[in-house]
Design an enzyme around this catalytic site. Structure first.
Site, PDB file in Angstrom:
ATOM      1  N   HIS A 244      -3.216  11.230   5.267  1.00  0.00           N
ATOM      2  CA  HIS A 244      -4.183  10.742   6.253  1.00  0.00           C
ATOM      3  C   HIS A 244      -3.469   9.680   7.101  1.00  0.00           C
ATOM      4  O   HIS A 244      -2.570   9.005   6.603  1.00  0.00           O
ATOM      5  CB  HIS A 244      -5.333  10.115   5.461  1.00  0.00           C
ATOM      6  CG  HIS A 244      -6.543   9.734   6.242  1.00  0.00           C
ATOM      7  ND1 HIS A 244      -6.606   8.577   6.987  1.00  0.00           N
ATOM      8  CD2 HIS A 244      -7.755  10.324   6.361  1.00  0.00           C
ATOM      9  CE1 HIS A 244      -7.811   8.475   7.528  1.00  0.00           C
ATOM     10  NE2 HIS A 244      -8.532   9.526   7.170  1.00  0.00           N
TER      11      HIS A 244
ATOM     12  N   ASP B 287      -3.373   7.391  -2.748  1.00  0.00           N
ATOM     13  CA  ASP B 287      -4.569   7.312  -1.908  1.00  0.00           C
ATOM     14  C   ASP B 287      -5.632   8.177  -2.584  1.00  0.00           C
ATOM     15  O   ASP B 287      -5.557   9.406  -2.549  1.00  0.00           O
ATOM     16  CB  ASP B 287      -4.214   7.819  -0.509  1.00  0.00           C
ATOM     17  CG  ASP B 287      -5.435   7.988   0.389  1.00  0.00           C
ATOM     18  OD1 ASP B 287      -6.574   7.911  -0.099  1.00  0.00           O
ATOM     19  OD2 ASP B 287      -5.230   8.240   1.598  1.00  0.00           O
TER      20      ASP B 287
ATOM     21  N   GLN C 116     -10.120  10.868  -1.512  1.00  0.00           N
ATOM     22  CA  GLN C 116     -10.761  12.174  -1.692  1.00  0.00           C
ATOM     23  C   GLN C 116     -10.844  12.599  -3.154  1.00  0.00           C
ATOM     24  O   GLN C 116     -11.374  13.662  -3.457  1.00  0.00           O
ATOM     25  CB  GLN C 116      -9.992  13.266  -0.928  1.00  0.00           C
ATOM     26  CG  GLN C 116     -10.095  13.175   0.572  1.00  0.00           C
ATOM     27  CD  GLN C 116     -11.512  13.317   1.078  1.00  0.00           C
ATOM     28  OE1 GLN C 116     -12.364  13.939   0.442  1.00  0.00           O
ATOM     29  NE2 GLN C 116     -11.784  12.732   2.221  1.00  0.00           N
TER      30      GLN C 116
ATOM     31  N   LYS D  12     -17.367   7.080   0.189  1.00  0.00           N
ATOM     32  CA  LYS D  12     -17.080   8.479  -0.133  1.00  0.00           C
ATOM     33  C   LYS D  12     -17.481   8.817  -1.570  1.00  0.00           C
ATOM     34  O   LYS D  12     -17.189   9.900  -2.061  1.00  0.00           O
ATOM     35  CB  LYS D  12     -15.595   8.786   0.087  1.00  0.00           C
ATOM     36  CG  LYS D  12     -15.225   8.803   1.568  1.00  0.00           C
ATOM     37  CD  LYS D  12     -13.797   9.200   1.832  1.00  0.00           C
ATOM     38  CE  LYS D  12     -13.545   9.189   3.339  1.00  0.00           C
ATOM     39  NZ  LYS D  12     -12.170   9.544   3.697  1.00  0.00           N
TER      40      LYS D  12
ATOM     41  N   CYS E  27      -7.760  13.116  11.057  1.00  0.00           N
ATOM     42  CA  CYS E  27      -6.809  12.006  10.852  1.00  0.00           C
ATOM     43  C   CYS E  27      -5.559  12.479  10.127  1.00  0.00           C
ATOM     44  O   CYS E  27      -5.009  11.770   9.275  1.00  0.00           O
ATOM     45  CB  CYS E  27      -7.437  10.853  10.083  1.00  0.00           C
ATOM     46  SG  CYS E  27      -8.831  10.120  10.908  1.00  0.00           S
TER      47      CYS E  27
END
Ligand SMILES: *Cc1c(COP(=O)(O)O)cnc(C)c1O
Length: 406
Positions: free
Chosen positions: A123, A200, A203, A226, A364
């Site tokens: 991202h 990261d 997600q 999220k 992104c």
């Protein structure tokens, strides 16, 4: 596995009863933000009505309650991700700020000629902070490519290491391809070569059971919005020894030991990295979102989403010209697609007219789009409250609009 009653769960999300363009809302933009259950919203309301006060500095009752609520969440987060101590849980505005913190502060300790490794599926928030660092330090950025199914080329990853490699920064789950990266294996390889690893988790956090110590992550970043929580709050997990060695990110109130014009000392962890008034209401209510996810059960959520993913993928392939990007085994419940040569934006607009919310564009992840040779995709991503009937409506809508677009 716990009993999963999606219809009952949907009652916890009042927004799901609304209409869009005269049609019942079908919300498939969950990879951008998930909806928030009533318990979390009620918690926010309750705090504003009964106990709003700034944290830490107060001797009075409300301030102490606010502090206790925020610290309660810190402990909930610690347990949720299997961290060793609450000193390792830093509150930030979200994944983006968490990664910027590491790029700025850990980045400060890098030297000219050092190297970091990213992947082509990152991202922008795991690319641009490192490019900003390049304006201060002459570091090299190396990029791991992908294989045709959208999984990382792990042999290429290994080949990128040199004695100057200091850090790997990789997304746990791709927000475009749904690929779940082998972060545990990547962490082990990085550590064996003297490098640290930042994961990261934006997600991954709402879809996989996370244990930062089992992964071997040195840093793990994610956002509350999220994972069914409030906006404006997120987390950076960092290993204590590293956080202790790193300089502060921002200066201001709460992050200091003692301030004087002849020299200032820093507060202990985690406060060294929390300058200024945090989103203490969001932080407090975030605990409810974690409670909610745990009450449903992460494994049950993952199994439900996976069955929707399998069903939707099969049905989508009935549509002539359907192109799905990302087919790695074990992928997460994200489907990026294009219909023939139709523009992603036109597909998105037509779906919106039918009440279906999807995301369109580069997500992104422009370097990934360039690798795929496309400008953007349409993306449908599932959450715990999506149903098979919604997938049927989505497929019917695609079948209806496909001929208009070709
Ligand atoms: C959403 C997302 C981010 C950015 O999260 P913010 O909440 O906008 O800071 C970073 N990485 C991935 C993989 C994402 O999906």
């Amino acid at each position: 596995m716990k009993n999963f009653d999606v219809e009952a769960l949907r009652h916890d999300f009042p927004i799901l009863t609304r209409k869009v363009n005269g049609k019942p809302l079908i919300y498939l933009d969950n990879a951008a933000s998930t909806q928030t259950p009533r318990a979390v919203v009620e918690d926010i309301e309750c705090i504003y009505y009964t106990s709003k006060a700034n944290v830490h500095r107060g001797v009075h009752c409300l301030s102490q309650e606010a502090t206790a609520a925020m610290e309660h969440t810190r402990e909930r987060v610690r347990a949720f991700i299997g961290a060793a101590s609450t000193e390792e849980i830093i509150f930030t505005r979200g994944t983006t700020e968490s990664i910027n913190l590491v790029a700025s502060s850990f980045g400060d300790m890098l030297e000219d000629g050092d190297e970091i490794i990213l992947t082509v599926m990152e991202h922008h928030s795991d690319i641009v902070p490192w490019q900003l660092l390049q304006r201060r330090k002459r570091i090299a950025i190396k990029v791991v490519p992908i294989l045709p199914d959208g999984s990382l080329d792990i042999e290429a990853y290994r080949a990128l290491f040199t004695p100057r490699t200091r850090l790997v920064a990789v997304t746990h789950v791709s927000n475009v391809l749904g690929t779940v990266n082998p972060v545990t294996e990547m962490a082990e390889y990085a550590h064996n070569h003297g490098a640290k690893i930042l994961v990261d988790g934006a997600q991954a956090i709402a879809h996989l059971k996370i244990n930062v110590q089992e992964i071997g992550a040195d840093f793990y970043a994610f956002s509350s919005h999220k994972m069914y929580g409030p906006t404006g709050i997120g987390v950076l997990y960092g290993r204590k020894e590293l956080l202790e060695a790193m300089p502060p990110y921002q200066g201001g109130g709460e992050m200091i030991g003692h301030v004087s014009f002849s020299g200032t000392t820093w507060a202990d962890l985690p406060f060294k990295f929390e300058a200024g008034t945090p989103d203490y209401v969001g932080a407090a209510a975030f605990a409810r979102a974690i409670d909610y996810m745990e009450s449903v059960g992460i494994d049950a959520i993952a199994a439900h989403e996976h069955s929707l993913l399998t069903y939707a993928t099969e049905r989508m392939l009935e549509i002539p010209g359907m192109r799905i990007f990302g087919t790695a085994p074990g992928k997460s419940a994200v489907i990026s697609f294009l219909i023939g040569t139709a523009h992603h934006y036109d597909t998105g607009i037509l779906l919106d007219q039918l009440g279906i919310a999807v995301r369109t564009g580069h997500h992104c992840a422009q370097p990934l789009m360039e690798t795929l040779g496309i400008e953007g995709t349409v993306r449908a991503a599932f959450a715990l409250y999506n149903t098979r009937e919604e997938v049927d409506a989505f497929i019917a809508a695609l079948k209806r609009i496909a001929p208009m677009l070709m």
